[in-house]
Write an enzyme that holds these catalytic residues in place. Structure first.
Site, PDB file in Angstrom:
ATOM      1  CG  HIS A   1      -0.399   0.037   2.543  1.00  0.00           C
ATOM      2  ND1 HIS A   1       0.562  -0.837   2.999  1.00  0.00           N
ATOM      3  CD2 HIS A   1      -0.634   0.889   3.582  1.00  0.00           C
ATOM      4  CE1 HIS A   1       0.865  -0.544   4.243  1.00  0.00           C
ATOM      5  NE2 HIS A   1       0.168   0.516   4.631  1.00  0.00           N
TER       6      HIS A   1
ATOM      7  CG  ASP B   1       4.806   2.607   7.372  1.00  0.00           C
ATOM      8  OD1 ASP B   1       3.945   2.956   6.543  1.00  0.00           O
ATOM      9  OD2 ASP B   1       4.535   1.896   8.361  1.00  0.00           O
ATOM     10  CG  HIS B   2       4.223  -0.300   4.100  1.00  0.00           C
ATOM     11  ND1 HIS B   2       4.257  -1.627   4.456  1.00  0.00           N
ATOM     12  CD2 HIS B   2       3.757   0.371   5.189  1.00  0.00           C
ATOM     13  CE1 HIS B   2       3.818  -1.758   5.704  1.00  0.00           C
ATOM     14  NE2 HIS B   2       3.511  -0.556   6.169  1.00  0.00           N
TER      15      HIS B   2
ATOM     16  CG  HIS C   1      -3.997  -0.434   6.433  1.00  0.00           C
ATOM     17  ND1 HIS C   1      -3.929  -0.309   7.810  1.00  0.00           N
ATOM     18  CD2 HIS C   1      -2.931   0.268   5.946  1.00  0.00           C
ATOM     19  CE1 HIS C   1      -2.876   0.434   8.106  1.00  0.00           C
ATOM     20  NE2 HIS C   1      -2.260   0.802   7.008  1.00  0.00           N
TER      21      HIS C   1
ATOM     22  CG  ASP D   1       0.635  -1.691   7.565  1.00  0.00           C
ATOM     23  OD1 ASP D   1       1.574  -2.454   7.330  1.00  0.00           O
ATOM     24  OD2 ASP D   1       0.812  -0.491   7.777  1.00  0.00           O
TER      25      ASP D   1
ATOM     26  CG  HIS E   1       3.765  -2.791  10.508  1.00  0.00           C
ATOM     27  ND1 HIS E   1       2.845  -2.035  11.209  1.00  0.00           N
ATOM     28  CD2 HIS E   1       4.091  -2.044   9.429  1.00  0.00           C
ATOM     29  CE1 HIS E   1       2.618  -0.904  10.559  1.00  0.00           C
ATOM     30  NE2 HIS E   1       3.367  -0.880   9.477  1.00  0.00           N
TER      31      HIS E   1
HETATM   32 ZN    ZN Z   1       2.811   0.440   7.911  1.00  0.00          ZN
HETATM   33 ZN    ZN Z   2      -0.229   1.399   6.593  1.00  0.00          ZN
END
Ligand code: ZN
Ligand code: ZN
Length: 301
Positions: free
Chosen positions: A60, A64-65, A140, A210, A268
């Site tokens: 996604h 942070d990804h 998410h 996530d 995570h």
């Molecule tokens: Zn994340």
């Molecule tokens: Zn996320």
């Protein structure tokens, strides 16, 4: 199957922790899964060959990804890469990368292919002779997919002693490994089972980050050998987990148990916790076979 964790912490990079990224190696193929900030440095530290990365899967578009992706795309260019690079991720990923390339007046020396995803159903998105990859629809705050990597059955293993006993010429080995019987000069048929051993059991790896606790993913990850499931929080923060659409270690373990997976890998983690050992303790009260991801940790399955 070898899994190298480059980063497995939520939100911001810190001195000794990195946001999500991992490398999955299946029969000499490398797959990069998520690409948080710092991924390049982590690839270097873990001595992963950049040239072996041809497929990148992005779950996604939270920073942070994915915030490491433009850096990696740019470095590939500086290294003079010529091989195609395929990026799989939510609609918008093409714009995210190409906008940055355009504004910096740069372009790639290699073919850059985007495979944008928007389906709410599980889809087959990659397949070759050794591996297939399906999406796992996750719940998410924004559109998110997990990925299920499934190894294809390997060819049968040659029983070297048996083939030399029957004096079988090596030109037949490929056919034998493919499962064929052999007819000898005197007309005797040697069944394949007498010439080969069973191949290793084909493995599967499910990456789920996530996501909020969501039992609807169970049919997609049922009986997977390894499940990576996010555990951003501990049980004490269950309400916060629900509110931010993340999971706790206990919830990750419940999914692992209901899906009957072989091994659960947690990751995570929120950076609010001093130590990650408590995640394993909590998960093990529900599901016994728990491993803790940590940056630069490698698992062989
Ligand atoms: Zn994340
Ligand atoms: Zn996320």
């Amino acid at each position: 199957m070898k899994l190298t964790i480059l980063g497995c912490y939520a939100a911001t990079p810190r001195t000794f922790t990195n946001p999500t990224s991992q490398v999955l190696e299946i029969r000499n193929r490398l797959f990069l899964i998520d690409c948080g900030e710092g991924t390049q440095v982590q690839l270097r530290k873990n001595k992963v060959k950049f040239s072996k990365i041809n497929h990148v899967f992005i779950s996604h578009l939270h920073g942070d990804h994915v915030y490491g992706l433009i850096g990696l795309v740019s470095t590939f260019m500086l290294l003079g890469r010529t091989a195609d690079l395929h990026i799989y991720g939510p609609v918008g990923i093409k714009e995210l990368v190409t906008m940055q390339l355009r504004l910096s007046n740069s372009w790639t020396t290699y073919g850059l292919y985007f495979h944008e995803l928007e389906s709410a159903e599980s889809q087959l998105i990659y397949e070759d002779d050794k591996v297939s990859v399906r999406t796992i629809p996750l719940k998410h705050r924004i559109y998110t997919n997990g990925f299920l990597f499934i190894e294809k059955p390997a060819e049968r293993k040659l029983n070297v002693e048996a083939v030399s006993k029957y004096k079988i010429d090596s030109i037949y080995y490929r056919k034998i490994k493919a499962g064929k019987d052999v007819k000898l000069d005197d007309g005797t048929v040697v069944p394949n089972i007498a010439l080969t051993f069973d191949p290793d059991h084909p493995k599967s790896y499910a990456f789920c980050s996530d996501t909020v606790y969501d039992e609807s993913i169970i049919p997609f990850i049922k009986d997977a050998d390894i499940l990576y499931h996010e555990s951003t929080f501990l049980e004490t923060e269950t309400l916060l987990a629900t509110k931010t659409m993340h999971s706790t270690a206990r919830q990750a373990a419940s999914i692992a148990k209901l899906a009957n997976v072989g091994t659960l890998v947690l990751g995570h983690y929120s950076t609010r916790y001093e130590s990650i050992e408590k995640f394993a303790d909590e998960a093990k009260t529900v599901f016994p076979n728990v491993l803790l991801a940590d940056d630069t940790r490698t698992f062989e399955f």
